[in-house]
Design an enzyme around this catalytic site. Structure first.
Site, short mmCIF file in Angstrom:
data_model
loop_
_atom_site.label_atom_id
_atom_site.label_comp_id
_atom_site.label_asym_id
_atom_site.label_seq_id
_atom_site.Cartn_x
_atom_site.Cartn_y
_atom_site.Cartn_z
N ASP A 177 0.85 -1.19 0.00
CA ASP A 177 0.00 0.00 0.00
C ASP A 177 0.89 1.25 0.00
O ASP A 177 1.91 1.31 0.69
CB ASP A 177 -0.92 -0.01 1.23
CG ASP A 177 -2.04 0.99 1.13
OD1 ASP A 177 -3.21 0.56 0.99
OD2 ASP A 177 -1.77 2.21 1.18
N HIS A 231 -10.19 -5.12 -3.41
CA HIS A 231 -8.87 -5.29 -2.80
C HIS A 231 -9.02 -5.69 -1.35
O HIS A 231 -9.93 -5.25 -0.66
CB HIS A 231 -8.00 -4.03 -2.95
CG HIS A 231 -8.65 -2.76 -2.48
ND1 HIS A 231 -9.62 -2.11 -3.22
CD2 HIS A 231 -8.48 -2.04 -1.36
CE1 HIS A 231 -10.01 -1.03 -2.57
NE2 HIS A 231 -9.35 -0.95 -1.43
P1 DGP Z 1 -9.60 1.68 0.23
O1 DGP Z 1 -9.70 2.95 1.00
O2 DGP Z 1 -10.01 0.47 1.05
O3 DGP Z 1 -10.29 1.76 -1.11
O4 DGP Z 1 -8.04 1.47 -0.02
C1 DGP Z 1 -7.37 1.91 -1.14
C2 DGP Z 1 -5.90 1.82 -0.80
O5 DGP Z 1 -5.18 1.97 -2.00
C3 DGP Z 1 -5.40 2.89 0.14
O6 DGP Z 1 -4.96 2.26 1.37
C4 DGP Z 1 -4.24 3.53 -0.56
C5 DGP Z 1 -3.95 2.58 -1.70
N1 DGP Z 1 -3.51 3.23 -2.93
C6 DGP Z 1 -4.15 4.21 -3.60
N2 DGP Z 1 -3.45 4.54 -4.70
C7 DGP Z 1 -2.36 3.72 -4.73
C8 DGP Z 1 -1.27 3.58 -5.64
O7 DGP Z 1 -1.15 4.25 -6.67
N3 DGP Z 1 -0.33 2.64 -5.32
C9 DGP Z 1 -0.43 1.87 -4.20
N4 DGP Z 1 0.56 0.99 -3.97
N5 DGP Z 1 -1.45 1.97 -3.33
C10 DGP Z 1 -2.40 2.89 -3.60
#
Ligand code: DGP
Length: 113
Positions: free
Chosen positions: A30, A99
């Protein structure tokens, strides 16, 4: 899905720190970790969230849930871990590709809300 962030990550169009991959799933760190280990596990096939998990083929569903334990073992989370999947606006889902957050490496709070 052309405009889906996690579909772009799965395809490699957006870089990510890969943790695990198999035929059906991809997992990566994340970008905004909430724990020492914070991995996002996604199915390669686009579905919006856990409410749609039954749209995945059975093999993909099985692989997705089996991957959780494999990743936890790989990340040495033998003392425990938490699995969260935000689904819809009340749960603050921000990326609309299913996810599963795998969180560990510290003592979690008892409250999950
Ligand atoms: P949610 O709030 O449950 O939809 O979680 C989405 C998650 O995705 C959040 O913890 C941050 C992560 N996230 C958002 N954009 C990116 C990205 O570009 N790369 C990565 N590795 N994580 C991301």
């Amino acid at each position: 899905m052309d405009n889906c962030l996690f579909c772009k990550i799965i395809k490699g169009d957006i870089p990510s720190a890969k943790v695990y991959e198999d035929e059906y799933c991809y997992a990566f760190r994340d970008i905004n970790p909430q724990a020492p280990v914070h991995v996002l596990l996604v199915p390669k096939m686009h579905v919006a969230n856990m409410a749609e998990v039954s749209l995945l083929p059975q093999d993909a569903q099985t692989a997705l849930f089996a991957a959780i334990g494999k990743i936890a073992a790989q990340e040495k989370l033998e003392n425990g871990f938490r699995v969260v999947s935000n689904c819809g606006p009340d749960a603050c889902q921000s990326v609309h590709h299913l996810h599963i957050h795998i969180l560990g490496g510290r003592q979690m709070a008892e409250s999950m809300a």
